[in-house]
Design an enzyme around this catalytic site. Structure first.
Site, short mmCIF file in Angstrom:
data_model
loop_
_atom_site.label_atom_id
_atom_site.label_comp_id
_atom_site.label_asym_id
_atom_site.label_seq_id
_atom_site.Cartn_x
_atom_site.Cartn_y
_atom_site.Cartn_z
N CYS A 2 -28.88 116.15 121.65
CA CYS A 2 -29.62 115.18 122.44
C CYS A 2 -30.79 115.84 123.15
O CYS A 2 -30.73 116.99 123.56
CB CYS A 2 -28.73 114.47 123.45
SG CYS A 2 -27.36 113.54 122.73
N TRP A 74 -27.59 112.26 119.63
CA TRP A 74 -26.54 112.68 118.70
C TRP A 74 -25.29 111.92 119.12
O TRP A 74 -24.79 112.08 120.23
CB TRP A 74 -26.31 114.19 118.79
CG TRP A 74 -25.42 114.76 117.74
CD1 TRP A 74 -25.73 115.10 116.47
CD2 TRP A 74 -24.03 115.10 117.90
NE1 TRP A 74 -24.65 115.62 115.81
CE2 TRP A 74 -23.58 115.64 116.67
CE3 TRP A 74 -23.12 115.01 118.95
CZ2 TRP A 74 -22.27 116.07 116.47
CZ3 TRP A 74 -21.82 115.44 118.75
CH2 TRP A 74 -21.41 115.96 117.52
N HIS A 501 -0.11 135.61 100.91
CA HIS A 501 0.68 134.82 101.86
C HIS A 501 0.25 133.35 101.89
O HIS A 501 0.43 132.68 102.91
CB HIS A 501 0.58 135.44 103.25
CG HIS A 501 1.09 136.85 103.30
ND1 HIS A 501 2.42 137.16 103.28
CD2 HIS A 501 0.43 138.03 103.32
CE1 HIS A 501 2.58 138.48 103.32
NE2 HIS A 501 1.37 139.03 103.33
N LYS A 600 -27.65 121.39 117.22
CA LYS A 600 -27.97 122.79 117.47
C LYS A 600 -27.33 123.30 118.76
O LYS A 600 -26.70 124.33 118.79
CB LYS A 600 -29.49 122.97 117.54
CG LYS A 600 -29.93 124.42 117.76
CD LYS A 600 -29.55 125.29 116.58
CE LYS A 600 -29.89 126.74 116.80
NZ LYS A 600 -29.36 127.59 115.73
#
Length: 605
Positions: A2, A74, A501, A600
């Site tokens: 944002c 965002w 494993h 980011k």
């Protein structure tokens, strides 16, 4: 994550707002918008496309004004859609943008709906807009101070009212916000980069601050409502840092900037001394008996690498914690531990919260490795080392990671010296190796054409494994993260000894297995692990040192790095993994610099 830009001026602020949004695009976003005070009315434009599309809409609508706010979003509450995009209005009187998360938005929404407010979005942000409108008394500054007291959670907000031209009010709590000071004009933004070329006079707001922006004044009160003076700093956020130049993407540019970034980060270092990390570091390093590293994502993998270095060279025990998990579990505090945070932006919400949690448990020796000297992380920590990667625009971190590693190796040597575990001969040898890093990185970057050929094969896959041993296991983790971030190929990394494993069950002819294979003490063990892969038909893609004696054969593809770089090998071996991810993403046609669902700078929990 944002971005906010707001302005009050005697000129049309629309170009300033839009240019600011462009400079904040590197943070990642899924929608954007701008609102302006025009002829006594609020007007806005919003888009779920890029800022360039928003700019075209604004030009078509001929929007201009002297007061305005803009935002890149965002999504946290509500899907990426125009009605959820910021700015949000309340009854055509209040316009507001917001970064962060309001935890009590449901309670406030119910209260405001009962008062007759209609909600057009699913966002927590619209709740703030209606709350401000509901409490508005003709003085926006006083109203916002009252309204934020009702909010629980993290926020940075900028708001203006149709009734008060040439005034913007902003506030922050748990989310970064700065003020830009000009002549007859003032600004608010979430990042100084947004105002590059507009003003270099910056005020960093502190937790709980509320600011009143008018044409000729900036007035700030703290969380208690007391008027305060905050220092005005000259900050050179050069716009050239976000120009692509000859590169196709920012990620590619930043990969190739790593020799320069490492050189800048190490510039001027002629000897190892604790004072590289700040005044008082010598006394702190003498006192501590352990290290606690707190970080997220790529920075966490840098911390894992540092654990090997510090325990091997300085002989100090190290715990590395995922910051978002650390503060939510019962841990055993050690007041003699050095708490090290690692963050590119210095604003990572989870890491800041983990740091505060550690301090709250009595751990007062704090140090940060950070790329932004003016960030909250640097202000919160007693000691710091500022990396000099420059602005990193691509969401997938590259040069920030390698400069973090360089700084952490310096920290290792300084800790070892303070404990009397670093001889003059060892110091000279390590410094010589570090000074050679930029040239060594250039040689690794020259391998790009060979990696492009591998990327064509990877682009057709949907799964991949990454293997490493010892100090290169975190590098395998970072390689897998890069591949999944920008190519959307499912990738996982394992310590190679763990193959038997469980992960070996996944290996088939369709499973590419990337192996980080330096010629170190574990190379023979790693060769055995590689044979386990080949016995199941897996395709091996091996990044080896020149002298590791691993040969190409059917199902075994080898690219040799120019030299064995010993303890600093992780800094070199991560670069071909970055290039492999970049060129695979290029071949798949994904959005390299702005991968889906990611941001980011993660400034919310």
């Amino acid at each position: 994550m944002c971005g906010i830009v707001a302005a009050v001026a005697q000129i049309n602020v629309t170009p300033i707002l839009l240019e600011g949004l462009k400079r904040l695009e590197y943070r990642g976003y899924d929608s954007c918008g701008v609102a302006l005070h025009i002829d006594g009315k609020l007007q806005r434009s919003r888009s779920t496309s890029r800022v360039a599309d928003l700019e075209a809409q604004v030009e078509k609508a001929h929007l201009s004004g002297f007061t305005g706010i803009a935002h890149t979003r965002w999504a946290t509450h509500g899907a990426p859609a125009t009605h959820n995009a910021h700015p949000h209005f309340s009854r055509d009187r209040i316009a507001l943008v917001h970064n962060g998360i309001i935890e009590n938005h449901d309670e406030l929404r119910a209260e405001l709906q009962a008062a007759g407010y209609h909600f057009e979005s699913q966002t927590d942000t619209e709740v703030i807009a209606h709350l401000v409108n509901h409490m508005y008394n003709g003085d926006l500054f006083a109203t916002v101070q009252q309204a934020v007291r009702r909010l629980t959670g993290a926020y940075a907000i900028a708001v203006f009212s149709v009734d008060e031209p040439h005034r913007v009010v902003a506030a922050r709590q748990g989310s970064p916000l700065i003020v830009g000071v000009g002549q007859g004009q003032n600004f608010v933004a979430s990042d100084a980069m947004a105002l590059a070329g507009t003003t270099d006079q910056i005020i960093y707001l502190e937790e709980g601050d509320v600011v009143d922006l008018q044409l000729q004044r900036v007035w700030i009160v703290d969380a208690a409502g007391k008027a305060v003076e905050r220092e005005v700093k000259t900050v050179h956020a050069y716009s050239s840092a976000v120009e692509l130049g000859p590169y196709q993407h920012y990620m590619q540019k930043e990969i190739f900037e790593q020799p320069r970034a490492i050189a800048d980060t190490l510039e001027g270092i002629t000897g190892i001394m604790p004072e590289l990390f700040g005044d008082g570091a010598f006394n702190v390093f003498k006192q501590i008996d352990s290290v606690l590293i707190l970080a997220c994502g790529t920075s966490y993998y840098a911390g894992l690498t540092a654990k090997y270095w510090i325990e091997s060279i300085a002989k100090i025990p190290v715990n590395v914690e995922i910051a978002s998990e650390y503060r939510y579990r019962d841990s055993v505090p050690n007041p003699n531990s050095l708490v090290v945070t690692i963050s590119q932006s210095g604003e990572t919400a989870d890491t800041l919260a983990a740091l505060k949690h550690a301090r709250g448990q009595g751990m007062q020796h704090t140090l940060t490795i950070c790329n932004v000297a003016t960030s909250a992380m640097v202000r919160e920590c007693a000691l710091a080392y500022i990396t000099r990667a420059g602005v990193e625009v691509g969401v997938a971190s590259t040069k920030a990671f390698t400069t973090q590693l360089a700084a952490l190796f310096l920290l290792t040597l300084a800790l070892a010296q303070s404990k009397g575990r670093l001889s003059e001969e060892q110091e000279a040898a390590h410094l010589k190796a570090m000074r050679h890093l930029p040239a060594a990185l250039q040689s690794v970057l020259a391998l790009e054409p060979h990696i492009v050929a591998w990327a064509e094969a990877f682009a057709r896959k949907e799964n991949a494994l990454f293997l490493g041993r010892g100090i290169h296991y975190p590098i395998a983790l970072e390689g897998a993260l890069k591949l999944k971030e920008i190519t959307y190929i499912h990738a996982e990394a394992y310590a190679a000894g763990e193959l038997k494993h469980g992960p070996l069950a996944l290996v088939t002819e369709e499973m590419p297995v990337v192996t980080v294979a330096p010629n170190d003490a574990l190379i023979e063990k790693l060769k055995s692990n590689m044979q386990e892969v080949r016995a199941r038909g897996g395709q091996l893609y091996v990044f080896a040192d020149a002298d590791s004696h691993i040969k190409s054969s059917e199902g075994v593809h080898v690219i040799r790095l120019p030299e064995n770089y010993g303890l600093l090998s992780p800094i070199l071996h991560v670069v071909p993994l970055q290039l492999l991810s970049y060129h695979t993403a290029l071949a798949r046609g994904t959005d390299v610099d702005k991968p889906r669902n990611l941001a980011k700078s993660v400034t919310v929990e």
